[in-house]
Design a protein around this motif. Structure first.
Motif, PDB file in Angstrom:
ATOM      1  N   ILE A  89     -34.912 -58.318  36.906  1.00  0.00           N
ATOM      2  CA  ILE A  89     -36.270 -57.964  37.341  1.00  0.00           C
ATOM      3  C   ILE A  89     -37.227 -58.231  36.188  1.00  0.00           C
ATOM      4  O   ILE A  89     -36.908 -57.997  35.027  1.00  0.00           O
ATOM      5  CB  ILE A  89     -36.313 -56.499  37.833  1.00  0.00           C
ATOM      6  CG1 ILE A  89     -35.604 -56.415  39.189  1.00  0.00           C
ATOM      7  CG2 ILE A  89     -37.738 -55.979  37.918  1.00  0.00           C
ATOM      8  CD1 ILE A  89     -35.524 -55.043  39.790  1.00  0.00           C
ATOM      9  N   ASN A  90     -38.394 -58.736  36.525  1.00  0.00           N
ATOM     10  CA  ASN A  90     -39.469 -59.125  35.597  1.00  0.00           C
ATOM     11  C   ASN A  90     -39.194 -60.439  34.866  1.00  0.00           C
ATOM     12  O   ASN A  90     -39.902 -60.774  33.925  1.00  0.00           O
ATOM     13  CB  ASN A  90     -39.791 -58.017  34.587  1.00  0.00           C
ATOM     14  CG  ASN A  90     -40.373 -56.801  35.263  1.00  0.00           C
ATOM     15  OD1 ASN A  90     -41.130 -56.924  36.227  1.00  0.00           O
ATOM     16  ND2 ASN A  90     -40.013 -55.630  34.799  1.00  0.00           N
ATOM     17  N   ARG A  91     -38.197 -61.182  35.312  1.00  0.00           N
ATOM     18  CA  ARG A  91     -37.947 -62.518  34.765  1.00  0.00           C
ATOM     19  C   ARG A  91     -38.326 -63.544  35.825  1.00  0.00           C
ATOM     20  O   ARG A  91     -38.362 -63.248  37.019  1.00  0.00           O
ATOM     21  CB  ARG A  91     -36.481 -62.677  34.370  1.00  0.00           C
ATOM     22  CG  ARG A  91     -36.153 -61.710  33.199  1.00  0.00           C
ATOM     23  CD  ARG A  91     -34.785 -61.876  32.684  1.00  0.00           C
ATOM     24  NE  ARG A  91     -34.713 -63.053  31.819  1.00  0.00           N
ATOM     25  CZ  ARG A  91     -33.574 -63.479  31.302  1.00  0.00           C
ATOM     26  NH1 ARG A  91     -32.443 -62.852  31.547  1.00  0.00           N
ATOM     27  NH2 ARG A  91     -33.551 -64.537  30.530  1.00  0.00           N
ATOM     28  N   ILE A  92     -38.591 -64.757  35.388  1.00  0.00           N
ATOM     29  CA  ILE A  92     -38.983 -65.818  36.313  1.00  0.00           C
ATOM     30  C   ILE A  92     -37.724 -66.452  36.908  1.00  0.00           C
ATOM     31  O   ILE A  92     -36.806 -66.822  36.186  1.00  0.00           O
ATOM     32  CB  ILE A  92     -39.841 -66.883  35.604  1.00  0.00           C
ATOM     33  CG1 ILE A  92     -41.134 -66.239  35.100  1.00  0.00           C
ATOM     34  CG2 ILE A  92     -40.142 -68.039  36.542  1.00  0.00           C
ATOM     35  CD1 ILE A  92     -41.980 -67.136  34.220  1.00  0.00           C
ATOM     36  N   THR A 105     -42.010 -64.513  39.462  1.00  0.00           N
ATOM     37  CA  THR A 105     -41.449 -63.375  38.754  1.00  0.00           C
ATOM     38  C   THR A 105     -40.742 -62.465  39.748  1.00  0.00           C
ATOM     39  O   THR A 105     -41.336 -62.086  40.771  1.00  0.00           O
ATOM     40  CB  THR A 105     -42.554 -62.602  38.015  1.00  0.00           C
ATOM     41  OG1 THR A 105     -43.205 -63.491  37.114  1.00  0.00           O
ATOM     42  CG2 THR A 105     -41.984 -61.433  37.251  1.00  0.00           C
ATOM     43  N   LEU A 106     -39.514 -62.139  39.453  1.00  0.00           N
ATOM     44  CA  LEU A 106     -38.748 -61.230  40.313  1.00  0.00           C
ATOM     45  C   LEU A 106     -39.301 -59.823  40.111  1.00  0.00           C
ATOM     46  O   LEU A 106     -39.181 -59.251  39.042  1.00  0.00           O
ATOM     47  CB  LEU A 106     -37.263 -61.288  39.961  1.00  0.00           C
ATOM     48  CG  LEU A 106     -36.331 -60.366  40.734  1.00  0.00           C
ATOM     49  CD1 LEU A 106     -36.339 -60.703  42.219  1.00  0.00           C
ATOM     50  CD2 LEU A 106     -34.925 -60.444  40.183  1.00  0.00           C
ATOM     51  N   SER A 107     -39.937 -59.273  41.144  1.00  0.00           N
ATOM     52  CA  SER A 107     -40.552 -57.953  41.004  1.00  0.00           C
ATOM     53  C   SER A 107     -39.717 -56.847  41.629  1.00  0.00           C
ATOM     54  O   SER A 107     -39.871 -55.683  41.271  1.00  0.00           O
ATOM     55  CB  SER A 107     -41.949 -57.954  41.622  1.00  0.00           C
ATOM     56  OG  SER A 107     -41.889 -58.234  43.002  1.00  0.00           O
ATOM     57  N   LEU A 116     -40.531 -61.994  45.080  1.00  0.00           N
ATOM     58  CA  LEU A 116     -41.072 -62.827  44.008  1.00  0.00           C
ATOM     59  C   LEU A 116     -42.593 -62.757  44.038  1.00  0.00           C
ATOM     60  O   LEU A 116     -43.191 -62.719  45.116  1.00  0.00           O
ATOM     61  CB  LEU A 116     -40.656 -64.288  44.186  1.00  0.00           C
ATOM     62  CG  LEU A 116     -39.185 -64.636  44.091  1.00  0.00           C
ATOM     63  CD1 LEU A 116     -38.979 -66.117  44.384  1.00  0.00           C
ATOM     64  CD2 LEU A 116     -38.636 -64.300  42.726  1.00  0.00           C
ATOM     65  N   CYS A 117     -43.224 -62.787  42.866  1.00  0.00           N
ATOM     66  CA  CYS A 117     -44.681 -62.813  42.745  1.00  0.00           C
ATOM     67  C   CYS A 117     -45.060 -63.987  41.846  1.00  0.00           C
ATOM     68  O   CYS A 117     -44.388 -64.247  40.854  1.00  0.00           O
ATOM     69  CB  CYS A 117     -45.205 -61.531  42.115  1.00  0.00           C
ATOM     70  SG  CYS A 117     -44.794 -60.043  43.019  1.00  0.00           S
ATOM     71  N   LYS A 148     -31.803 -69.241  40.125  1.00  0.00           N
ATOM     72  CA  LYS A 148     -31.506 -69.329  38.697  1.00  0.00           C
ATOM     73  C   LYS A 148     -32.657 -68.730  37.907  1.00  0.00           C
ATOM     74  O   LYS A 148     -33.816 -68.841  38.302  1.00  0.00           O
ATOM     75  CB  LYS A 148     -31.318 -70.779  38.258  1.00  0.00           C
ATOM     76  CG  LYS A 148     -30.080 -71.431  38.804  1.00  0.00           C
ATOM     77  CD  LYS A 148     -29.897 -72.813  38.238  1.00  0.00           C
ATOM     78  CE  LYS A 148     -28.599 -73.423  38.706  1.00  0.00           C
ATOM     79  NZ  LYS A 148     -28.388 -74.756  38.141  1.00  0.00           N
ATOM     80  N   VAL A 149     -32.305 -68.126  36.782  1.00  0.00           N
ATOM     81  CA  VAL A 149     -33.319 -67.603  35.874  1.00  0.00           C
ATOM     82  C   VAL A 149     -33.909 -68.782  35.123  1.00  0.00           C
ATOM     83  O   VAL A 149     -33.185 -69.643  34.612  1.00  0.00           O
ATOM     84  CB  VAL A 149     -32.697 -66.587  34.889  1.00  0.00           C
ATOM     85  CG1 VAL A 149     -33.726 -66.132  33.869  1.00  0.00           C
ATOM     86  CG2 VAL A 149     -32.123 -65.408  35.636  1.00  0.00           C
TER      87      VAL A 149
END
Length: 153
Positions: A89-92, A105-107, A116-117, A148-149
């Protein structure tokens, strides 16, 4: 190779540290066993060694020779387990579905879906030019073909 015995030993090793979870277990040619584990807060090297020893010391090399590799997912490895999404969470993320691709960004990560945002430039509803809008997309896990991150240097 007694695959059931390996699975039991692996389960026991993972139960000793509840923050760890299995990503993949492979039985490859030439009696090679590959275990990929991840953790809610990463996986220290000593945990990989502990898991390896738990399996290796309880199998008899006299019966069958084998090689064992216990590792963590590499940076290019797609997310495959729901707990991996919660950890990121909070990573793209770059997410592919059957028809579209998203990057944002995974919210949020629930038991059924992820959210995603991202920001996008779109034409103004009235007049010329563009303005920035925030986009939000919720995707069900079953609709995700790959996630994937994204690594930013």
């Amino acid at each position: 190779m007694n695959q059931e015995k390996v699975r039991e030993l692996l389960d026991e090793a993972l139960q000793e540290n509840q923050s760890l979870y299995l990503i993949d277990l492979q039985f490859l040619a030439n009696s090679k066993i590959k275990v990929i584990v991840d953790g809610d807060s990463g996986v220290p090297l000593n945990e990989c060694m502990r898991i390896s020893r738990k399996i290796e010391h309880n199998l008899d090399r006299e019966d069958e020779d084998f090689s064992l590799e216990v590792t963590t997912p590499d940076i290019a490895h797609a997310l495959t387990v729901k707990r991996q999404y919660k950890k990121n969470i909070n990573r793209i993320l770059k997410v592919k579905t059957a028809t579209e691709e998203f990057e944002g960004t995974l919210s949020e990560a629930t038991d059924q879906s992820i959210t995603l945002c991202w920001k996008a430039r779109e034409p103004k509803p009235i007049g010329k030019g563009k303005h920035t809008v925030e986009k939000i997309m919720t995707l069900l896990y079953q609709d995700i073909s790959e996630a994937k991150v994204k690594i930013i240097f």
